[in-house]
Motif scaffolding. Sequence first.
Motif, short mmCIF file in Angstrom:
data_model
loop_
_atom_site.label_atom_id
_atom_site.label_comp_id
_atom_site.label_asym_id
_atom_site.label_seq_id
_atom_site.Cartn_x
_atom_site.Cartn_y
_atom_site.Cartn_z
N UNK A 34 1.03 -1.26 0.37
CA UNK A 34 0.04 -0.29 0.39
C UNK A 34 0.82 1.49 -0.16
N UNK A 35 1.75 0.90 0.98
CA UNK A 35 2.76 2.41 0.86
C UNK A 35 3.41 2.84 -0.86
N UNK A 36 3.79 2.18 -1.70
CA UNK A 36 3.81 2.23 -2.88
C UNK A 36 2.82 2.95 -3.83
N UNK A 37 1.72 2.35 -3.60
CA UNK A 37 0.63 3.10 -3.86
C UNK A 37 0.58 4.09 -3.69
N UNK A 38 0.92 4.77 -2.56
CA UNK A 38 0.55 6.29 -2.45
C UNK A 38 1.15 6.41 -2.09
N UNK A 39 2.76 6.01 -2.37
CA UNK A 39 4.16 7.33 -2.85
C UNK A 39 4.16 7.29 -4.25
N UNK A 40 3.68 6.13 -5.36
CA UNK A 40 3.45 6.87 -6.93
C UNK A 40 2.13 7.59 -6.98
N UNK A 41 0.62 7.35 -5.99
CA UNK A 41 0.20 8.52 -6.28
C UNK A 41 0.37 9.94 -5.75
N UNK A 42 0.86 10.04 -5.22
CA UNK A 42 1.68 11.11 -4.59
C UNK A 42 2.84 11.87 -5.51
N UNK A 43 3.65 11.24 -5.81
CA UNK A 43 4.08 11.52 -7.40
C UNK A 43 3.13 12.09 -8.28
N UNK A 44 2.18 11.20 -8.60
CA UNK A 44 1.42 11.64 -10.10
C UNK A 44 0.81 12.82 -9.59
N UNK A 45 0.26 13.46 -8.52
CA UNK A 45 -0.02 14.15 -8.16
C UNK A 45 0.86 15.62 -8.16
N UNK A 46 1.86 15.29 -7.27
CA UNK A 46 3.02 16.26 -7.40
C UNK A 46 3.10 17.05 -9.10
N UNK A 47 3.28 15.64 -9.81
CA UNK A 47 3.77 16.18 -11.14
C UNK A 47 2.64 16.76 -11.50
N UNK A 48 1.69 16.46 -11.28
CA UNK A 48 0.27 17.47 -12.12
C UNK A 48 0.71 19.17 -11.52
N UNK A 49 1.09 19.17 -10.58
CA UNK A 49 0.80 20.26 -10.23
C UNK A 49 1.98 21.06 -10.19
N UNK A 50 2.92 20.43 -11.08
CA UNK A 50 4.07 21.28 -11.46
C UNK A 50 3.65 21.36 -12.79
N UNK A 51 2.89 20.48 -13.68
CA UNK A 51 2.51 20.82 -15.03
C UNK A 51 1.06 22.14 -14.92
N UNK A 52 0.93 21.82 -13.67
CA UNK A 52 -0.37 22.87 -14.29
C UNK A 52 -0.18 24.46 -13.71
N UNK A 53 1.04 24.58 -12.69
CA UNK A 53 1.60 26.31 -12.43
C UNK A 53 2.87 26.27 -13.40
N UNK A 54 3.42 25.66 -14.03
CA UNK A 54 4.24 26.14 -14.86
C UNK A 54 4.09 25.59 -16.14
N UNK A 55 2.90 24.84 -17.71
CA UNK A 55 3.17 24.63 -18.18
C UNK A 55 4.45 25.01 -18.86
N UNK A 56 4.27 23.24 -19.51
CA UNK A 56 6.14 23.40 -20.16
C UNK A 56 6.33 22.83 -20.99
N UNK A 57 7.24 22.43 -22.32
CA UNK A 57 7.71 21.53 -22.38
C UNK A 57 8.31 20.24 -22.25
N UNK A 58 9.07 20.86 -21.54
CA UNK A 58 10.32 20.52 -20.48
C UNK A 58 9.44 18.86 -20.69
N UNK A 59 10.58 17.01 -19.78
CA UNK A 59 9.61 16.33 -18.68
C UNK A 59 10.49 16.45 -17.76
N UNK A 60 9.82 15.30 -17.39
CA UNK A 60 10.53 14.68 -15.76
C UNK A 60 11.83 14.36 -16.01
N UNK A 61 12.56 14.62 -15.72
CA UNK A 61 13.61 13.54 -15.69
C UNK A 61 14.05 13.13 -14.22
N UNK A 62 13.67 13.71 -13.21
CA UNK A 62 14.05 12.77 -11.84
C UNK A 62 13.02 13.45 -11.31
#
Length: 112
Positions: A34-62
């Motif tokens: 379950x912790x892996x699922x939550x960490x994956x979900x947290x990563x997804x929510x964070x990446x969505x927030x990055x692209x929402x606040x700073x739309x960019x053509x750059x990709x996630x490197x890390x």
Amino acid sequence: MRAMLISGLGGLMLAACHGATCVESDPQALQVEPQEISAFGARSVALDAVYERHPTRALVDFANVEQTGTSPAVYQVHVEMTGSPEARAIYDVEVSETPDGKLDVTGFTKSQ
């Protein structure tokens, strides 16, 4: 001949993994902590927030996720975008579990 071979291989793949048989034949595929699922979900929510606040053509490197709290769950997500070291965007995003069990952004910092 080549078309028949390709469609024949596709048929074999479908026959080998039809419906729930594939999942039942590989019980390891269902064993996720379950912790892996939550960490994956947290990563997804964070990446969505990055692209929402700073739309960019750059990709996630890390993207690194660290759980810092357990009840409720709190995650620190460090995100680095692609680009040269001078132009690379870096974000630190805090994602927390809400009382209803959802994940929400509670902190957002652009480090670079």
